[in-house]
Design an enzyme around this catalytic site. Structure first.
Site, PDB file in Angstrom:
ATOM      1  N   GLY A   1       7.766   4.181   2.307  1.00  0.00           N
ATOM      2  CA  GLY A   1       8.493   5.776   2.820  1.00  0.00           C
ATOM      3  C   GLY A   1       9.875   5.179   3.246  1.00  0.00           C
ATOM      4  O   GLY A   1      10.477   4.129   3.033  1.00  0.00           O
TER       5      GLY A   1
ATOM      6  N   ASP B   1       2.513  15.544  11.078  1.00  0.00           N
ATOM      7  CA  ASP B   1       2.671  15.039   9.580  1.00  0.00           C
ATOM      8  C   ASP B   1       1.266  15.018   9.077  1.00  0.00           C
ATOM      9  O   ASP B   1       0.896  14.062   8.450  1.00  0.00           O
ATOM     10  CB  ASP B   1       3.232  13.703   9.444  1.00  0.00           C
ATOM     11  CG  ASP B   1       3.749  13.393   8.074  1.00  0.00           C
ATOM     12  OD1 ASP B   1       3.975  14.354   7.281  1.00  0.00           O
ATOM     13  OD2 ASP B   1       4.315  12.415   7.790  1.00  0.00           O
TER      14      ASP B   1
ATOM     15  N   LYS C   1       2.586  -2.635   8.855  1.00  0.00           N
ATOM     16  CA  LYS C   1       3.707  -1.778   8.321  1.00  0.00           C
ATOM     17  C   LYS C   1       4.900  -2.399   9.162  1.00  0.00           C
ATOM     18  O   LYS C   1       4.897  -2.631  10.208  1.00  0.00           O
ATOM     19  CB  LYS C   1       3.461  -0.418   8.969  1.00  0.00           C
ATOM     20  CG  LYS C   1       4.616   0.790   8.906  1.00  0.00           C
ATOM     21  CD  LYS C   1       4.477   2.025   9.411  1.00  0.00           C
ATOM     22  CE  LYS C   1       3.654   2.951   8.790  1.00  0.00           C
ATOM     23  NZ  LYS C   1       3.808   4.428   9.208  1.00  0.00           N
TER      24      LYS C   1
ATOM     25  N   LEU D   1       0.759  -1.231   0.155  1.00  0.00           N
ATOM     26  CA  LEU D   1       0.179  -0.087  -0.013  1.00  0.00           C
ATOM     27  C   LEU D   1       1.034   1.227  -0.145  1.00  0.00           C
ATOM     28  O   LEU D   1       0.490   2.349  -0.443  1.00  0.00           O
ATOM     29  CB  LEU D   1      -0.821   0.047   1.138  1.00  0.00           C
ATOM     30  CG  LEU D   1      -2.025  -1.244   1.480  1.00  0.00           C
ATOM     31  CD1 LEU D   1      -2.691  -1.010   2.558  1.00  0.00           C
ATOM     32  CD2 LEU D   1      -3.033  -0.886   0.234  1.00  0.00           C
TER      33      LEU D   1
END
Ligand code: ADP
Ligand code: MG
Length: 354
Positions: free
Chosen positions: A31, A169, A56, A28
């Site tokens: 980073g 963020d 993640k 998905l």
């Protein structure tokens, strides 16, 4: 004290997972600090091909992100994606291992995905209401949809900030539409700071996304150069919070999102970067920016100003109270929610009336 018992009991009865429990699906996102996959549990090789969880695999900042998610899950669950579990995975041979974080899969689309569509904001209206409205398309209706999105975003921010967490963020890529609750939720607490206990107290400014970051480099003023030890931070931070208003960093970012929703031309990267350059040239004075661009504005820009001008310019008034150079002059999430811009009926109110 009851809270401790509750947390303890909850800890025991919550399911725990390890590496082999997960079957990886589609990637998905990727980073600098981790990779995100859609996953399912190996023990239910489900009939649905796609998993209902998100994983993640994070590097060094994974520990902070797990901590933040645990805290959010207890203190303000509905404002962020549903966190399931986090652990250090070091069964493989590479170095220090990775942190694995698992959430419920909230939905297919982030606000960034939805804003890229030509249909925006009507695609969001359809997702929230589950149907097409019969009202004619136009500025009034678009404004009502954007107002609903802003209210949901500010609501989530207010609960994070009330918990003592600054996200740092906030951007459309980190706002997911939860298909279950039909609301927007915040994701990606990898750069967040918890000021009440001093976790990730010293901002890692290199983590910040320059497209959405407020002009202040550091969230805490330079008078508080280092992180006090945890107990001291707990005692001091409400005062520091008052003095430095670190939450206003997120408010600036949320203001830029408001701006992008009103002005289609600013939804692209290049449009936003150009806007940031122009605003900087105007010393971050949004009114000066408006004066400089409005006389020669394209029809697209004019439409944005028209939308913000509705109801005696109440939307413009809110926007200018969020996007300001000085943090202390920006409104808080709580005060923004009480702004008259939100007095008008939003989408949910409308659907209840029908
Ligand atoms: P990164 O550090 O790579 O930015 P994010 O936490 O923002 O990691 O996740 C990357 C992408 O994965 C998001 O932009 C979103 O598209 C998707 N994603 C993350 N969490 C979820 C979730 N709970 N449900 C659905 N999609 C998610
Ligand atoms: Mg992200």
């Amino acid at each position: 004290f009851d809270m401790f018992i509750l947390a303890f009991v909850e800890r025991i009865f919550r399911p725990t997972f390890r590496k082999d429990d997960f079957v990886l699906g589609k990637k998905l996102g990727e980073g600098a600090f981790g990779v995100v996959y859609r996953v399912s549990l190996a023990k239910n090789p489900s009939d649905k091909k796609e998993g209902d969880l998100v994983l993640k695999k994070a590097t060094e900042y994974g520990a902070v992100e797990i901590w933040m998610n645990e805290r959010v899950r207890r203190a303000c669950a509905n404002s962020c994606a549903d966190f399931v579990y986090g652990f250090l995975e070091n069964s493989s041979k590479k170095g220090d291992g990775e942190y694995w974080l698992v959430w419920k899969f909230e939905g297919e689309a982030t606000l960034a995905d939805l804003m890229q569509s030509k249909e925006f904001p009507y695609n969001v209206e359809r997702m929230i209401l589950g149907e097409e409205q019969q009202l004619p398309k136009g500025l009034e209706r678009e404004n009502r949809i954007i107002q609903t999105i802003m209210r949901q975003l500010l609501f989530a921010l207010d609960s994070l900030h009330s918990t003592g967490i600054v996200h740092r963020d906030i951007k459309p890529q980190n706002i997911i539409f939860s298909e279950g609750s039909r609301t927007f939720k915040i994701i990606d607490l990898g750069a967040a700071a918890d000021l009440r206990v001093g976790i990730n107290y010293i901002p890692k400014e290199f983590l910040l996304d320059p497209r959405y970051a407020a002009p202040e480099q550091y969230i805490m003023s330079t008078q508080t150069p280092s992180a006090p030890s945890a107990p001291v931070a707990t005692a001091l931070s409400p005062v520091l919070w008052q003095m430095n208003l670190p939450d206003r960093f997120d408010i600036y970012s949320a203001g830029l999102i408001f701006l992008q929703m009103a002005f289609p031309a600013l939804r692209t990267d290049s449009g936003l970067i150009q806007f940031n350059r122009q605003l900087k040239r105007c010393d971050y004075d949004l009114v000066a920016w408006r004066k400089s661009v409005e006389p020669r504005a394209s029809s697209d820009l004019r439409k944005g100003f028209e939308l913000l001008n509705l109801d005696e310019g109440i939307g413009w008034e809110l926007l200018t109270s969020m996007v300001r150079y000085k943090a202390r002059q920006r409104t808080s999430a709580k005060a923004a929610l009480a702004h008259p811009y939100f007095n008008r009926e939003g989408l949910l109110a409308l659907s209840l009336v029908q």
